[in-house]
Write a protein that holds these residues in place. Structure first.
Motif, PDB file in Angstrom:
ATOM      1  N   ALA A  28      32.399  30.535  35.022  1.00  0.00           N
ATOM      2  CA  ALA A  28      32.296  29.837  36.313  1.00  0.00           C
ATOM      3  C   ALA A  28      32.693  30.750  37.470  1.00  0.00           C
ATOM      4  CB  ALA A  28      33.168  28.581  36.314  1.00  0.00           C
ATOM      5  N   LEU A  29      33.534  31.736  37.201  1.00  0.00           N
ATOM      6  CA  LEU A  29      33.982  32.636  38.266  1.00  0.00           C
ATOM      7  C   LEU A  29      32.892  33.607  38.707  1.00  0.00           C
ATOM      8  CD1 LEU A  29      37.647  33.367  37.127  1.00  0.00           C
ATOM      9  CD2 LEU A  29      36.852  31.772  38.879  1.00  0.00           C
ATOM     10  N   THR A  30      31.764  33.650  38.002  1.00  0.00           N
ATOM     11  CA  THR A  30      30.669  34.519  38.422  1.00  0.00           C
ATOM     12  C   THR A  30      29.950  33.956  39.655  1.00  0.00           C
ATOM     13  OG1 THR A  30      29.083  33.520  36.894  1.00  0.00           O
ATOM     14  CG2 THR A  30      30.293  35.466  36.105  1.00  0.00           C
ATOM     15  N   SER A  31      30.385  32.796  40.126  1.00  0.00           N
ATOM     16  CA  SER A  31      29.807  32.250  41.364  1.00  0.00           C
ATOM     17  C   SER A  31      30.897  31.759  42.318  1.00  0.00           C
ATOM     18  CB  SER A  31      28.817  31.124  41.044  1.00  0.00           C
ATOM     19  OG  SER A  31      29.479  30.079  40.366  1.00  0.00           O
ATOM     20  N   ASP A  32      32.123  32.250  42.159  1.00  0.00           N
ATOM     21  CA  ASP A  32      33.245  31.757  42.969  1.00  0.00           C
ATOM     22  C   ASP A  32      34.197  32.902  43.321  1.00  0.00           C
ATOM     23  OD1 ASP A  32      35.423  30.461  44.100  1.00  0.00           O
ATOM     24  OD2 ASP A  32      35.946  29.342  42.286  1.00  0.00           O
ATOM     25  N   LEU A  33      33.968  33.533  44.480  1.00  0.00           N
ATOM     26  CA  LEU A  33      34.780  34.688  44.880  1.00  0.00           C
ATOM     27  C   LEU A  33      36.250  34.327  45.042  1.00  0.00           C
ATOM     28  CD1 LEU A  33      34.925  37.674  45.635  1.00  0.00           C
ATOM     29  CD2 LEU A  33      34.496  37.000  48.011  1.00  0.00           C
ATOM     30  N   ASP A  34      36.552  33.205  45.696  1.00  0.00           N
ATOM     31  CA  ASP A  34      37.957  32.814  45.883  1.00  0.00           C
ATOM     32  C   ASP A  34      38.642  32.589  44.537  1.00  0.00           C
ATOM     33  OD1 ASP A  34      37.775  33.002  48.638  1.00  0.00           O
ATOM     34  OD2 ASP A  34      37.341  30.869  48.910  1.00  0.00           O
ATOM     35  N   GLY A  35      37.954  31.929  43.615  1.00  0.00           N
ATOM     36  CA  GLY A  35      38.500  31.692  42.285  1.00  0.00           C
ATOM     37  C   GLY A  35      38.716  32.996  41.531  1.00  0.00           C
ATOM     38  N   LEU A  36      37.797  33.929  41.719  1.00  0.00           N
ATOM     39  CA  LEU A  36      37.894  35.235  41.081  1.00  0.00           C
ATOM     40  C   LEU A  36      39.122  35.992  41.593  1.00  0.00           C
ATOM     41  CD1 LEU A  36      36.252  36.942  39.089  1.00  0.00           C
ATOM     42  CD2 LEU A  36      34.912  37.751  41.018  1.00  0.00           C
ATOM     43  N   ILE A  37      39.288  36.016  42.898  1.00  0.00           N
ATOM     44  CA  ILE A  37      40.454  36.698  43.488  1.00  0.00           C
ATOM     45  C   ILE A  37      41.740  36.036  43.000  1.00  0.00           C
ATOM     46  CG2 ILE A  37      41.676  37.161  45.650  1.00  0.00           C
ATOM     47  CD1 ILE A  37      38.850  37.504  46.941  1.00  0.00           C
ATOM     48  N   TYR A  38      41.752  34.714  42.964  1.00  0.00           N
ATOM     49  CA  TYR A  38      42.932  33.981  42.479  1.00  0.00           C
ATOM     50  C   TYR A  38      43.245  34.374  41.030  1.00  0.00           C
ATOM     51  CZ  TYR A  38      46.060  30.197  41.181  1.00  0.00           C
ATOM     52  OH  TYR A  38      47.143  29.483  40.723  1.00  0.00           O
ATOM     53  N   ALA A  39      42.214  34.401  40.179  1.00  0.00           N
ATOM     54  CA  ALA A  39      42.407  34.748  38.764  1.00  0.00           C
ATOM     55  C   ALA A  39      42.942  36.171  38.623  1.00  0.00           C
ATOM     56  CB  ALA A  39      41.094  34.593  37.996  1.00  0.00           C
ATOM     57  N   LEU A  40      42.444  37.099  39.438  1.00  0.00           N
ATOM     58  CA  LEU A  40      42.912  38.487  39.365  1.00  0.00           C
ATOM     59  C   LEU A  40      44.372  38.591  39.803  1.00  0.00           C
ATOM     60  CD1 LEU A  40      39.799  40.425  40.714  1.00  0.00           C
ATOM     61  CD2 LEU A  40      40.500  40.099  38.338  1.00  0.00           C
ATOM     62  N   ARG A  41      44.742  37.780  40.773  1.00  0.00           N
ATOM     63  CA  ARG A  41      46.138  37.799  41.239  1.00  0.00           C
ATOM     64  C   ARG A  41      47.097  37.234  40.201  1.00  0.00           C
ATOM     65  NH1 ARG A  41      44.810  36.561  47.292  1.00  0.00           N
ATOM     66  NH2 ARG A  41      45.082  38.667  48.108  1.00  0.00           N
ATOM     67  N   GLN A  42      46.606  36.405  39.297  1.00  0.00           N
ATOM     68  CA  GLN A  42      47.454  35.784  38.286  1.00  0.00           C
ATOM     69  C   GLN A  42      47.812  36.740  37.154  1.00  0.00           C
ATOM     70  OE1 GLN A  42      48.714  32.761  39.109  1.00  0.00           O
ATOM     71  NE2 GLN A  42      47.498  33.328  40.893  1.00  0.00           N
ATOM     72  N   GLN A  43      47.068  37.823  37.042  1.00  0.00           N
ATOM     73  CA  GLN A  43      47.309  38.781  35.967  1.00  0.00           C
ATOM     74  C   GLN A  43      48.417  39.743  36.390  1.00  0.00           C
ATOM     75  OE1 GLN A  43      45.865  38.960  32.795  1.00  0.00           O
ATOM     76  NE2 GLN A  43      47.654  40.271  32.671  1.00  0.00           N
ATOM     77  N   PRO A  44      49.583  39.679  35.757  1.00  0.00           N
ATOM     78  CA  PRO A  44      50.656  40.587  36.151  1.00  0.00           C
ATOM     79  C   PRO A  44      50.304  42.035  35.810  1.00  0.00           C
ATOM     80  CG  PRO A  44      51.298  39.328  34.214  1.00  0.00           C
ATOM     81  CD  PRO A  44      49.962  38.814  34.647  1.00  0.00           C
ATOM     82  N   SER A  45      50.454  42.908  36.791  1.00  0.00           N
ATOM     83  CA  SER A  45      50.193  44.325  36.582  1.00  0.00           C
ATOM     84  C   SER A  45      50.861  45.101  37.699  1.00  0.00           C
ATOM     85  CB  SER A  45      48.686  44.593  36.578  1.00  0.00           C
ATOM     86  OG  SER A  45      48.446  45.979  36.474  1.00  0.00           O
ATOM     87  N   MET A  46      51.575  46.141  37.342  1.00  0.00           N
ATOM     88  CA  MET A  46      52.266  46.959  38.344  1.00  0.00           C
ATOM     89  C   MET A  46      51.274  47.695  39.252  1.00  0.00           C
ATOM     90  SD  MET A  46      55.424  46.386  37.971  1.00  0.00           S
ATOM     91  CE  MET A  46      56.145  47.682  38.972  1.00  0.00           C
ATOM     92  N   SER A  47      50.088  47.992  38.729  1.00  0.00           N
ATOM     93  CA  SER A  47      49.132  48.782  39.494  1.00  0.00           C
ATOM     94  C   SER A  47      47.945  47.965  39.987  1.00  0.00           C
ATOM     95  CB  SER A  47      48.647  49.949  38.636  1.00  0.00           C
ATOM     96  OG  SER A  47      48.079  49.477  37.443  1.00  0.00           O
ATOM     97  N   GLY A  48      48.088  46.645  40.040  1.00  0.00           N
ATOM     98  CA  GLY A  48      46.993  45.805  40.498  1.00  0.00           C
ATOM     99  C   GLY A  48      46.003  45.527  39.388  1.00  0.00           C
ATOM    100  N   THR A  49      44.984  44.766  39.718  1.00  0.00           N
ATOM    101  CA  THR A  49      43.972  44.394  38.732  1.00  0.00           C
ATOM    102  C   THR A  49      42.583  44.743  39.250  1.00  0.00           C
ATOM    103  OG1 THR A  49      43.907  42.157  39.630  1.00  0.00           O
ATOM    104  CG2 THR A  49      45.307  42.516  37.701  1.00  0.00           C
TER     105      THR A  49
END
Length: 169
Positions: A28-49
């Protein structure tokens, strides 16, 4: 599931314990930029996602999220007429969606894809603007093949391919 749907995917890539990891995100995120950004922010990573999205055989989007900073790259502006994600990326980048005349001019040269966004999105990881431009402009390559090449160039080919395989078998 049609062949078209089978090629839609979104993958998050991140570093954990000095190793690259990749996981499939909901289609579903292949058509939802805001949802995609939100999902990427949820992934903990010291160097970003990193987010890599392919929509059919039409186009791809690459994202990098680091804290509040979000860099976005769209492989083909023309996709904005037919695909919500491409249109949302142009809106996010504050790039106007081409009108019909502009789109006709873009589409006249079928051998060219016109990208938008940050061509230097992966420059610090070893993929410079020119190389990304060449890869994304090759209309003979499917988006999933371009993303696979990007993954190989950036050093996370194995986790990327494992994530793809987990989706398509």
């Amino acid at each position: 599931m049609s062949d078209q749907e089978a090629l839609d995917f979104a993958i998050v890539v991140y570093r954990e314990d000095d190793a690259w990891e990749a996981e499939v995100l909901p289609t579903a995120l292949t058509s939802d930029l805001d949802g995609l950004i939100y999902a990427l922010r949820q992934q903990p990573s010291m160097s970003g996602t990193i987010g890599l999205v392919a929509v059919g055989d039409e186009f791809f989007v690459a994202l990098r999220v680091f804290g509040e900073r979000v860099d976005v790259f769209l492989s083909d502006i023309a996709a904005s007429w037919d695909f919500p994600l491409a249109e949302q990326v142009l809106e996010y980048l504050d790039v106007p969606v081409p009108d019909e005349e502009e789109l006709d001019a873009i589409l006249q040269d079928e051998d060219t894809a016109l990208p938008a966004g940050d061509l230097s999105i992966f420059a610090d990881l070893g993929l410079d603007e020119m190389e990304l431009g060449i890869l994304s402009g090759d209309v003979d390559l499917l988006p999933e093949d371009v993303l696979s090449s990007i993954a190989a160039r950036l050093g996370f080919s194995e986790p990327f391919e494992r994530a793809i395989d987990s989706m398509f078998g």
